[in-house]
Design an enzyme around this catalytic site. Structure first.
Site, PDB file in Angstrom:
ATOM      1  N   GLY A   1       0.841  -1.203   0.000  1.00 15.01           N
ATOM      2  CA  GLY A   1       0.000   0.000   0.000  1.00 15.01           C
ATOM      3  C   GLY A   1       0.875   1.253   0.000  1.00 15.01           C
TER       4      GLY A   1
ATOM      5  N   ARG B   1       1.045  -5.308  -5.525  1.00 15.41           N
ATOM      6  CA  ARG B   1       1.212  -6.501  -4.697  1.00 15.41           C
ATOM      7  C   ARG B   1       1.380  -7.660  -5.666  1.00 15.41           C
ATOM      8  NH1 ARG B   1      -2.968  -3.743  -0.967  1.00 15.41           N
ATOM      9  NH2 ARG B   1      -1.640  -3.139   0.747  1.00 15.41           N
TER      10      ARG B   1
ATOM     11  N   ASP C   1       5.364  -4.439   6.167  1.00 18.43           N
ATOM     12  CA  ASP C   1       5.885  -5.769   6.539  1.00 18.43           C
ATOM     13  C   ASP C   1       5.913  -6.753   5.370  1.00 18.43           C
ATOM     14  OD1 ASP C   1       3.162  -5.934   6.541  1.00 18.43           O
ATOM     15  OD2 ASP C   1       2.987  -6.974   8.466  1.00 18.43           O
TER      16      ASP C   1
ATOM     17  N   THR D   1       4.257   3.013   5.629  1.00 20.21           N
ATOM     18  CA  THR D   1       2.873   2.540   5.600  1.00 20.21           C
ATOM     19  C   THR D   1       2.051   3.468   6.477  1.00 20.21           C
ATOM     20  OG1 THR D   1       1.347   0.864   6.469  1.00 20.21           O
ATOM     21  CG2 THR D   1       3.557   0.782   7.349  1.00 20.21           C
TER      22      THR D   1
ATOM     23  N   ASP E   1      -0.253   2.591   8.281  1.00 19.40           N
ATOM     24  CA  ASP E   1      -0.749   1.858   9.455  1.00 19.40           C
ATOM     25  C   ASP E   1       0.127   2.025  10.701  1.00 19.40           C
ATOM     26  OD1 ASP E   1      -2.671   0.927   7.703  1.00 19.40           O
ATOM     27  OD2 ASP E   1      -1.639  -0.969   7.317  1.00 19.40           O
TER      28      ASP E   1
ATOM     29  N   ASP F   1       2.415   0.150  11.728  1.00 22.07           N
ATOM     30  CA  ASP F   1       2.450  -1.131  12.442  1.00 22.07           C
ATOM     31  C   ASP F   1       3.805  -1.832  12.359  1.00 22.07           C
ATOM     32  OD1 ASP F   1       2.255  -1.597   9.744  1.00 22.07           O
ATOM     33  OD2 ASP F   1       0.755  -3.180   9.901  1.00 22.07           O
TER      34      ASP F   1
ATOM     35  N   ARG G   1      -5.594  -1.496   8.991  1.00 21.96           N
ATOM     36  CA  ARG G   1      -5.560  -2.962   8.895  1.00 21.96           C
ATOM     37  C   ARG G   1      -5.914  -3.566  10.250  1.00 21.96           C
ATOM     38  NH1 ARG G   1      -3.471  -5.774   4.493  1.00 21.96           N
ATOM     39  NH2 ARG G   1      -2.365  -3.955   3.756  1.00 21.96           N
TER      40      ARG G   1
HETATM   41  O1  F6P Z   1      -1.728  -1.083   4.690  1.00 21.24           O
HETATM   42  C1  F6P Z   1      -2.291   0.094   4.234  1.00 21.24           C
HETATM   43  C2  F6P Z   1      -3.773  -0.063   4.004  1.00 21.24           C
HETATM   44  O2  F6P Z   1      -4.290   1.173   3.546  1.00 21.24           O
HETATM   45  C3  F6P Z   1      -4.575  -0.572   5.201  1.00 21.24           C
HETATM   46  O3  F6P Z   1      -4.829   0.441   6.156  1.00 21.24           O
HETATM   47  C4  F6P Z   1      -5.802  -1.114   4.527  1.00 21.24           C
HETATM   48  O4  F6P Z   1      -6.390  -2.129   5.310  1.00 21.24           O
HETATM   49  C5  F6P Z   1      -5.252  -1.682   3.245  1.00 21.24           C
HETATM   50  O5  F6P Z   1      -4.005  -1.042   3.003  1.00 21.24           O
HETATM   51  C6  F6P Z   1      -6.139  -1.493   2.044  1.00 21.24           C
HETATM   52  O6  F6P Z   1      -5.561  -2.151   0.976  1.00 21.24           O
HETATM   53  P1  F6P Z   1      -6.047  -1.991  -0.548  1.00 21.24           P
HETATM   54  O7  F6P Z   1      -5.579  -0.649  -1.034  1.00 21.24           O
HETATM   55  O8  F6P Z   1      -5.391  -3.108  -1.255  1.00 21.24           O
HETATM   56  O9  F6P Z   1      -7.552  -2.049  -0.516  1.00 21.24           O
END
Ligand code: F6P
Length: 322
Positions: free
Chosen positions: A11, A72, A103, A126, A128, A130, A172
């Site tokens: 992300g 990804r 991570d 990120t 998050d 985390d 997340r």
């Molecule tokens: O890890 C960053 C994040 O924005 C999280 O907060 C969220 O759960 C996820 O990515 C969303 O992912 P995507 O953009 O693949 O929907």
């Protein structure tokens, strides 16, 4: 170290561009060549390498997203995919990889090191927050401020209509954004994945507020909360509060976009430059971070294996001030 590659993966987060800029410029200062890899690990496998110099990173420090794009990659999860990636790094005579992301990104870089001896340094980015080994990740402060601005606006309309709002924020399976936005916005309740959520207790607290004649209320719900997020929570409590005109708002991906804050630009600049410095010093399989305003190195395997904890004094503070 003569040639390095840099990529952004997972992300995106505001400040990734500032980190790429710092990597490229710090490398140029030490006469190291840099290849940018487009689309993260996908581009590493599919040969999306572009030469970068100080000019190619001009005028990007203030931009959200990532000029290198992010993705990804399922293929990179396979041994065969990682072999192709390592072969491409060899083809361009690349001595080391700087991987900017969270991570998942570090897990990939760590596997490349283990299986193919690729020197790799991780830069934590990120929204998050985390990742252990750094007080904050690149993009967290920007996402926090974006979410806060939105919540303040929701408070205005909640107040005007005397409504209850359940606002869902990202993160997340962690509650960093939820906890800090709830304190900063003066939200009445914050629901965090790190704490057990008792729906009956939430109802009791909301009822107490009604009795105290608080006519607008904001509940900040972390997307990873065990209730399953704001929509599910609304379903569980709506019958008890039918007299209240309840609304749900999911902030979603706006939290990932926009210009990075000054703090994120400075953090990204520090960490990007530090990644090059530690590679020159001979480190590998480490993540650079800033703890108590000092640079800190954490083995990548440690960074991906431990869960970062919320500051419990902040959880208590939120409860006292609500
Ligand atoms: O890890 C960053 C994040 O924005 C999280 O907060 C969220 O759960 C996820 O990515 C969303 O992912 P995507 O953009 O693949 O929907």
């Amino acid at each position: 170290v003569k040639t390095i590659a840099v990529l952004t993966s997972g992300g995106d987060s505001p400040g990734m561009n500032a980190a790429v800029r710092a990597v490229v410029r710090a490398a140029a200062q030490s006469e190291i060549n840099v290849y940018g890899v487009k689309h993260g690990y996908y581009g590493l496998i599919h040969d999306e390498f572009v030469e970068m110099d100080t000019h190619s990173v001009s005028n990007i420090i203030q931009r959200g997203g990532t000029i290198l794009k992010s993705a990804r990659s399922e293929e990179f999860r396979t041994e065969e995919g990682r072999k192709k990636a390592a072969d491409n790094l060899k083809k361009y005579n690349i001595d080391a990889l700087v991987a900017i992301g969270g991570d998942g990104t570090f897990t990939g870089a760590n596997l490349l090191s283990k299986e193919h001896g690729v020197n790799a340094v991780g830069v934590p980015a990120t929204i998050d927050n985390d990742i252990i080994g750094t007080d904050e990740t690149i993009g967290y402060d920007s996402a926090l401020n974006t979410a806060l601005e939105a919540i303040d606006k929701i408070r205005d309309t909640a107040d005007a209509h005397e409504r209850m709002f359940l606002v869902e924020v990202m993160g997340r399976d962690t509650g960093f954004i939820a906890l800090e936005t709830s304190i900063a916005s003066g939200a009445e309740i914050a629901l965090l994945p790190e704490e057990l959520t008792n729906v009956e207790e939430v109802k009791r607290q909301l009822n107490n507020m009604l009795k105290e004649q608080r006519r607008s209320s904001l509940v900040v719900v972390a997307e990873g909360d065990e209730t399953g997020g704001a929509i599910k929570l609304a379903e569980k409590i709506k019958d008890d509060f039918s007299q209240y005109d309840m609304r749900v708002c999911i902030l979603g991906h706006i939290q990932r976009g926009g210009a990075p804050t000054a703090r994120d630009r400075v953090l990204a600049s520090r960490l990007g430059a530090a990644a090059v410095k530690v590679l020159i010093e001979g480190h590998s399989e480490v993540m650079v971070g800033v703890v108590n305003n000092s640079l800190k190195l954490t083995p990548m395997r440690v960074a991906i294996s431990k869960k970062k904890e919320l500051d419990h004094s902040l959880i208590e503070l939120a409860k006292i001030l609500r």
